[in-house]
Design an enzyme around this catalytic site. Structure first.
Site, short mmCIF file in Angstrom:
data_model
loop_
_atom_site.label_atom_id
_atom_site.label_comp_id
_atom_site.label_asym_id
_atom_site.label_seq_id
_atom_site.Cartn_x
_atom_site.Cartn_y
_atom_site.Cartn_z
N ASP A 188 13.87 -15.33 42.41
CA ASP A 188 14.31 -14.75 43.69
C ASP A 188 13.14 -14.55 44.64
OD1 ASP A 188 16.96 -14.64 43.02
OD2 ASP A 188 16.94 -12.55 42.37
N ASP A 216 8.33 -17.40 39.71
CA ASP A 216 9.39 -16.40 39.84
C ASP A 216 10.60 -17.11 40.46
OD1 ASP A 216 10.72 -13.84 40.36
OD2 ASP A 216 10.05 -14.11 42.43
#
Length: 262
Positions: free
Chosen positions: A21, A19
């Site tokens: 953020d 991922d």
């Protein structure tokens, strides 16, 4: 020589998928140079990729300069994987308007605008709905808020469940319409067709026949935008709390001889 051959096989057959953020960067900020350098070191042992909810331009801005991101990562999956790059080349791009149709799309947008018009918040800014290829990103405060305003809203949201209540209203209004909703980051949530969460990227990875796909994400609880791919049996899921935690977890798995250095 046997060790070298084994290492070469692992690089070809193991993928670390991250991922963005909260996992590789602070929310909507650029990657720390030390984290970026570690990822390139990791790339010498395994293949690496990113899967984010943001559009390609935002991911590229956070993880490099210009189009560096598609050179630094073997796989780049933007907008939950509805926009796919492999080894620097665009593979495919899907669009939400073609999938949902204009009538449902406008009903969804109009409902969100009406709902947000009635919200009273300490601050409201601009870009409340961001139209992306694979999803709509909905932000009650508006995506153009400053970092300080983002933090302020996030703290209020933890207390008053603003996004959670919004999503529940959408689930009621659009029940049976094939839509899914997930919380991501600090100020927004995503709306996308059923099946278009981050697991979408796994379908294209199936043909590459990896022995193991490690996924690292920070929103891995139910309702978070990493939950589905984290829990998918095709991945080995790792829940992290920061970019530094991500690096440490990778050290422990792939560089156990240096894990104590972090």
């Amino acid at each position: 020589m046997a060790v070298t051959a084994q290492a070469a096989r692992r690089k070809e057959r193991v993928l670390c998928l991250f991922d963005v953020d909260g996992t590789l960067t602070p929310a909507r900020q650029k990657i720390d140079p030390e984290v970026a350098a570690f990822l390139q070191k990791l790339r010498s042992r395994v293949q690496i990729g990113v899967v984010g909810g943001s559009d390609y331009c935002k991911i590229a801005e956070q993880l490099g300069d210009g189009d560096e991101v598609i050179e630094k990562f073997d796989y780049v999956f933007a907008e939950n994987g509805t926009v796919q790059y492999k080894h620097g080349r665009l593979l495919s791009k899907q669009t939400i308007q073609n999938h949902l149709g204009e009538e449902l799309l406008q009903d969804l947008i109009n409902f969100c605008l009406s709902y947000m018009a009635l919200l009273r918040l300490p601050k409201k800014r601009g870009t409340f709905i961001e139209f992306r290829n694979g999803m709509l990103n909905i932000s009650p405060i508006g995506r153009s808020c400053t970092l300080e305003e983002r933090i302020e809203f996030s703290e209020l949201d933890k207390k008053e469940k603003i996004r959670e209540k919004f999503v529940e209203a959408l689930k009621t209004e659009f029940a049976g319409k094939g839509l899914r909703f997930s919380r991501g980051g600090m100020i927004s949530f995503d709306v996308f067709p059923e099946g278009w969460d981050k697991r979408y990227c796994l379908d294209s990875l199936d043909q590459d026949s990896f022995d193991t796909i490690h996924f690292f994400g920070n929103e891995t609880s139910p309702g978070g935008n990493d939950f589905e791919i984290f829990a998918d049996p095709r991945t080995v899921g790792h829940s992290v709390v920061s970019p530094q935690d991500t690096v440490q977890r990778c050290r422990e798995i792939f560089f156990p001889e240096t894990a104590h250095e972090a």
